[in-house]
Design a protein around this motif. Structure first.
Motif, short mmCIF file in Angstrom:
data_model
loop_
_atom_site.label_atom_id
_atom_site.label_comp_id
_atom_site.label_asym_id
_atom_site.label_seq_id
_atom_site.Cartn_x
_atom_site.Cartn_y
_atom_site.Cartn_z
N GLN A 161 -5.77 1.28 -9.77
CA GLN A 161 -4.94 0.08 -9.69
C GLN A 161 -3.65 0.35 -8.91
OE1 GLN A 161 -5.70 -2.96 -10.70
NE2 GLN A 161 -7.60 -2.49 -11.78
N CYS A 162 -3.08 1.51 -9.11
CA CYS A 162 -1.87 1.90 -8.37
C CYS A 162 -2.17 1.97 -6.88
CB CYS A 162 -1.36 3.24 -8.89
SG CYS A 162 0.05 3.90 -7.98
N GLN A 165 -2.55 -1.53 -5.30
CA GLN A 165 -1.25 -2.18 -5.14
C GLN A 165 -0.51 -1.61 -3.92
OE1 GLN A 165 1.38 -1.76 -8.49
NE2 GLN A 165 2.47 -3.64 -8.02
N LYS A 166 -0.51 -0.28 -3.80
CA LYS A 166 0.19 0.36 -2.68
C LYS A 166 -0.45 0.02 -1.34
CE LYS A 166 2.16 4.28 -5.21
NZ LYS A 166 2.22 5.76 -5.34
N ASP A 168 -1.83 -2.80 -0.66
CA ASP A 168 -1.77 -4.26 -0.50
C ASP A 168 -3.15 -4.91 -0.53
OD1 ASP A 168 -0.30 -6.63 -0.31
OD2 ASP A 168 -0.42 -6.68 1.89
N PRO A 170 -6.10 -6.64 -3.31
CA PRO A 170 -6.09 -7.28 -4.64
C PRO A 170 -6.48 -6.32 -5.75
CG PRO A 170 -7.92 -8.09 -3.30
CD PRO A 170 -7.04 -7.30 -2.38
N GLN A 171 -5.69 -6.29 -6.83
CA GLN A 171 -5.99 -5.38 -7.94
C GLN A 171 -7.30 -5.72 -8.63
OE1 GLN A 171 -2.13 -5.38 -10.18
NE2 GLN A 171 -2.20 -3.19 -9.75
#
Length: 418
Positions: A161-162, A165-166, A168, A170-171
């Motif tokens: 998940q990290c 996010q980094k 860009d 979608p989680q």
């Protein structure tokens, strides 16, 4: 947990991933590998909790080995992710192209499957393998691991998940069903409005349950009795080395050797030597009457075969042994006892090798090589999402291409009629 909402989010994420650039997907993978190494201490501490709980619950050593993460295995998982980065992105590649008589250029172009649901047991590395392969191919995934790997998977999902996010992305590209409720598995299997494929990774019971209850296409694989046949023409010393590797290198793996078939012409010479080699690794030999006398008094751990033994995927230091007349009897035995995963022949006879390769119904067949090679990394796929033993869509280790479908693309000069 609301699986309906998870399905909706995954479907939207798959839509966005389908047009993500290779650079962006590779960036997410690179971050996953880096974060695995940076968080190794936390991940291994979580895994230690799972191992302690498994021992308290009385799980077998083979199953505990499947659960175990250590520094070397975690480094290997990170390396597999980086290998995926280096592989060609199959999305957008053309399978073939031709120009029709009417002037239209027609091609088939690889596209993601969409949303992949994966249900797996006792293997925390699967969490990363699935996420990496699905991300590279533009697929969203919904994962459901076993309760025995709960703490490990929670930390691994945090890493994923990290990274998303980094990068860009979608989680919801990678979601995890945290609750172990069996009812949630049933719900996932019925989520055909959003999920495009189900991949179970576990024992025969899990595959049977998914096949019988899913309204979504299911990839069947991972289970199968692995055989090696030692032909009368084989180099017996080198064959022993292969048998030892296939059985004892990692007996809990699905491609580990389950049954050894030996030509009657070399049984008197080969079986005592086999007993000596297996004694060193404390392997229990389960022999039918054709092999028992050659092993009796020589094998430290020996028992006669019982009903169902040749249909058992041992996943432990146990090996079935049978003497057969020739390659044809070996093949007949394999057809009866679920030879669908990985099988090998040891031989210096080209005709015997060809007969075995053509007749074996396995997803992976080897000549003078260990069954342990049936693995995505070994095949140069970077990793694998599963080992398929069915005959439609994909067989053997499923890598990037097996996580894609295709669409027809026609390009013309304002052509309006066929």
């Amino acid at each position: 947990m609301n699986l309906e909402l998870m399905g909706q989010a995954a479907q939207q994420a798959a839509f966005e991933l389908a047009t993500a650039s290779t650079k962006q997907k590779n960036q997410a993978l690179a971050i996953i590998a880096d974060e695995l190494e940076a968080n190794a201490e936390v991940i291994l501490a979580a895994n230690a909790k799972d191992i302690a709980a498994a021992k308290e619950a009385g799980m077998t050593d083979a199953l505990i080995d499947r659960l175990l993460l250590n520094e070397a295995r975690l480094a290997g998982i990170a390396a597999d992710v980086r290998n995926v980065i280096g592989l060609n992105d199959p999305v957008g590649a053309e399978l073939d192209s031709k120009v029709l008589e009417n002037g239209m250029r027609l091609s088939r172009r690889r596209v993601p499957l969409g949303v992949v649901g994966v249900i797996y047991e006792a293997r925390p590395n699967v969490t990363i393998d699935i996420a990496a392969l699905c991300l590279k191919t533009g697929n969203a995934s919904i994962l459901r691991g076993g309760r025995e790997t709960f703490h490990s998977n929670m930390e691994l999902v945090k890493v994923i998940q990290c990274a998303l996010q980094k990068a860009d992305l979608p989680q919801a590209s990678v979601q995890y069903i945290e609750k172990p409720d069996r009812e949630l598995v049933t719900q996932l299997l019925k989520l055909d409005q959003y999920v495009d494929m189900i991949i179970p990774r576990g024992g025969a019971g899990l595959h049977k349950m998914c096949k019988e209850n899913s309204t979504i296409p299911v990839i069947i694989g991972g289970f199968g009795i692995s055989h090696i046949y030692v032909d009368d023409s084989a180099d017996l010393t080198r064959s022993l080395d292969v048998v030892e590797n296939a059985k004892v290198q990692r007996p809990s793996a699905c491609n580990a050797l389950d049954t050894l078939l030996v030509s009657e012409k070399v049984a008197e010479t080969f079986l005592p030597r086999l007993a000596e080699r297996m004694n060193a690794s404390q392997v229990t030999l389960v022999a039918d009457e054709s092999a028992f006398d050659w092993l009796d008094g020589k094998a430290a751990n020996l028992r006669p075969v019982a009903e169902g033994d040749f249909d058992t995927e041992w996943l432990s230091y146990t090996l079935g042994v049978k003497v057969v007349a020739d390659v044809n009897e070996a093949i007949a035995h394999m057809r009866k006892h679920n030879a669908s995963h990985s099988d090998a022949i040891m031989t210096n006879d080209l005709n015997a090798a060809e007969r075995f390769v053509n007749a074996a119904g396995s997803a992976a067949v080897y000549v003078n090589a260990s069954t342990r090679f049936t693995d995505g990394a070994q095949f140069g796929l970077g990793a694998e999402v599963a080992v398929s033993t069915q005959k439609l869509h994909a067989r053997g280790p499923m890598g990037l291409e097996e996580l894609t479908s295709y669409k027809w693309v026609g390009v013309a000069d304002y052509l309006s009629r066929a």
